[in-house]
Design an enzyme around this catalytic site. Structure first.
Site, PDB file in Angstrom:
ATOM      1  N   ASP A   1     -37.877 -15.288  18.760  1.00 38.64           N
ATOM      2  CA  ASP A   1     -37.770 -13.844  18.944  1.00 38.64           C
ATOM      3  C   ASP A   1     -38.446 -13.079  17.804  1.00 38.64           C
ATOM      4  OD1 ASP A   1     -37.024 -11.528  20.167  1.00 38.64           O
ATOM      5  OD2 ASP A   1     -34.890 -11.688  19.698  1.00 38.64           O
TER       6      ASP A   1
ATOM      7  N   HIS B   1     -47.422 -12.410  20.027  1.00 41.38           N
ATOM      8  CA  HIS B   1     -47.196 -13.570  20.912  1.00 41.38           C
ATOM      9  C   HIS B   1     -48.232 -14.655  20.635  1.00 41.38           C
ATOM     10  CE1 HIS B   1     -44.171 -11.384  22.914  1.00 41.38           C
ATOM     11  NE2 HIS B   1     -44.955 -10.564  23.570  1.00 41.38           N
TER      12      HIS B   1
ATOM     13  N   LEU C   1     -42.294 -36.855  20.123  1.00 42.19           N
ATOM     14  CA  LEU C   1     -41.453 -35.669  20.363  1.00 42.19           C
ATOM     15  C   LEU C   1     -41.560 -35.209  21.826  1.00 42.19           C
ATOM     16  CD1 LEU C   1     -40.005 -33.195  18.610  1.00 42.19           C
ATOM     17  CD2 LEU C   1     -42.089 -32.024  19.260  1.00 42.19           C
TER      18      LEU C   1
HETATM   19  C1  FPP Z   1     -39.745 -12.699  21.968  1.00 41.22           C
HETATM   20  O1  FPP Z   1     -40.364 -11.742  21.159  1.00 41.22           O
HETATM   21  C2  FPP Z   1     -40.714 -13.622  22.444  1.00 41.22           C
HETATM   22  C3  FPP Z   1     -41.083 -13.775  23.759  1.00 41.22           C
HETATM   23  C4  FPP Z   1     -40.564 -12.969  24.862  1.00 41.22           C
HETATM   24  C5  FPP Z   1     -42.080 -14.750  24.150  1.00 41.22           C
HETATM   25  C6  FPP Z   1     -42.200 -15.970  23.311  1.00 41.22           C
HETATM   26  C7  FPP Z   1     -43.568 -16.458  23.483  1.00 41.22           C
HETATM   27  C8  FPP Z   1     -44.344 -17.047  22.548  1.00 41.22           C
HETATM   28  C9  FPP Z   1     -43.877 -17.418  21.191  1.00 41.22           C
HETATM   29  C10 FPP Z   1     -45.758 -17.358  22.806  1.00 41.22           C
HETATM   30  C11 FPP Z   1     -46.042 -18.017  24.069  1.00 41.22           C
HETATM   31  C12 FPP Z   1     -45.399 -19.327  24.178  1.00 41.22           C
HETATM   32  C13 FPP Z   1     -46.024 -20.427  24.539  1.00 41.22           C
HETATM   33  C14 FPP Z   1     -45.278 -21.693  24.756  1.00 41.22           C
HETATM   34  C15 FPP Z   1     -47.476 -20.404  24.733  1.00 41.22           C
HETATM   35  P1  FPP Z   1     -40.279 -10.229  21.601  1.00 41.22           P
HETATM   36  O2  FPP Z   1     -41.514  -9.888  22.341  1.00 41.22           O
HETATM   37  O3  FPP Z   1     -39.022  -9.991  22.360  1.00 41.22           O
HETATM   38  O4  FPP Z   1     -40.266  -9.525  20.223  1.00 41.22           O
HETATM   39  P2  FPP Z   1     -39.462  -8.196  19.841  1.00 41.22           P
HETATM   40  O5  FPP Z   1     -38.007  -8.507  20.044  1.00 41.22           O
HETATM   41  O6  FPP Z   1     -39.816  -8.001  18.413  1.00 41.22           O
HETATM   42  O7  FPP Z   1     -39.969  -7.119  20.738  1.00 41.22           O
END
Ligand code: FPP
Length: 242
Positions: free
Chosen positions: A22, A39, A133
């Protein structure tokens, strides 16, 4: 669970770590960059963390990449996440083979574009035999959705007389989950200071230890992983006993 010496001291290494990655959006905003940059950085950090965890002796990592609720984000962000996932799924075949990593995707297969589905099947098939893994990526995943799908499959098996009502128990129910055959997480990590489960692995996290850090996911590193492992070693797991 294996043990490893870290800074001269012996630690138990969690066999399975689940991660809610997150804070990508806030990380990017703090740098005056678009959320999608967060992301993209986040997906690179995931690769690094998998390698570091593997070196430490972790056997399974399950990450929350895209939830069933994430479809509600602005279209350009959903499109950017899907683009990243496409790239990740494609690039992973080569990298997984190099690191002997098995990749599984959990979540609903509905609503995903045909090419993504194809990449998922290819990646799973080509890495299924690898013994390093295991990386589970929760994609189009929601725990309630998983539980309802499991229940429906079970009802179909009852209707088809492959299962009886008497046979339903916790061990049998587990076989209908997306995570079937994978041990439950020992440790859950959620970054960015939020203390919620957000519909992630509700069944599987029943006895898991939780580690929360203020760090945003793109800032997560080996030091933070080791902090989480040290925290895990301070916990006394009783599984409901005394
Ligand atoms: C939360 O941050 C994260 C997500 C909704 C997506 C997680 C995705 C990735 C780490 C990259 C893609 C993954 C792969 C496997 C390629 P948020 O957007 O909710 O952040 P915020 O809370 O600061 O708005």
């Amino acid at each position: 669970m294996v043990t490893r010496k870290i800074e001269g001291k012996e630690y138990m290494i969690p066999t399975h770590i689940a991660i809610i990655m997150d804070g990508n959006g806030r990380w990017a905003k703090a740098k005056n960059k678009p959320r999608t940059y967060g992301h993209s950085q986040g997906s690179q950090i995931l690769e690094k963390v998998c390698e570091e965890a593997d070196d430490l002796g972790v056997k399974y990592i399950t990450v929350y990449a895209f939830s069933t609720e994430n479809w509600g984000r602005p279209k350009d962000e959903v499109d950017a996440l899907m683009k990243l996932l496409r790239k990740f799924l494609k690039d992973s075949i080569k990298k997984a083979k190099k690191n002997s990593m098995r990749v599984r995707i959990i979540g609903s297969r509905n609503n995903l574009d045909a090419d993504i589905l194809e990449s998922i099947i290819k990646l799973e098939n080509e890495t299924a035999h690898l013994t390093g893994l295991t990386l589970q990526i929760a994609l189009n995943y929601g725990s309630r959705n998983e539980l309802v799908r499991a229940m429906k499959s079970m009802m179909i098996d009852i209707k088809d007389e492959k299962l009886t009502l008497e046979q339903i128990d916790e061990a049998n129910f587990e076989k209908y989950l997306d995570t079937q055959g994978i041990p439950e997480p020992d440790l859950l990590i959620r970054t960015s200071g939020e203390h919620r489960l957000s519909n992630f692995l509700l069944w599987q996290l029943a006895y898991t230890e939780f580690y929360f850090t203020e760090k945003y996911w793109p800032d997560f590193d080996k030091d933070e992983l080791i902090k989480a492992i040290k925290y895990f070693n301070q916990r006394e797991r009783r599984f409901g006993g005394v």
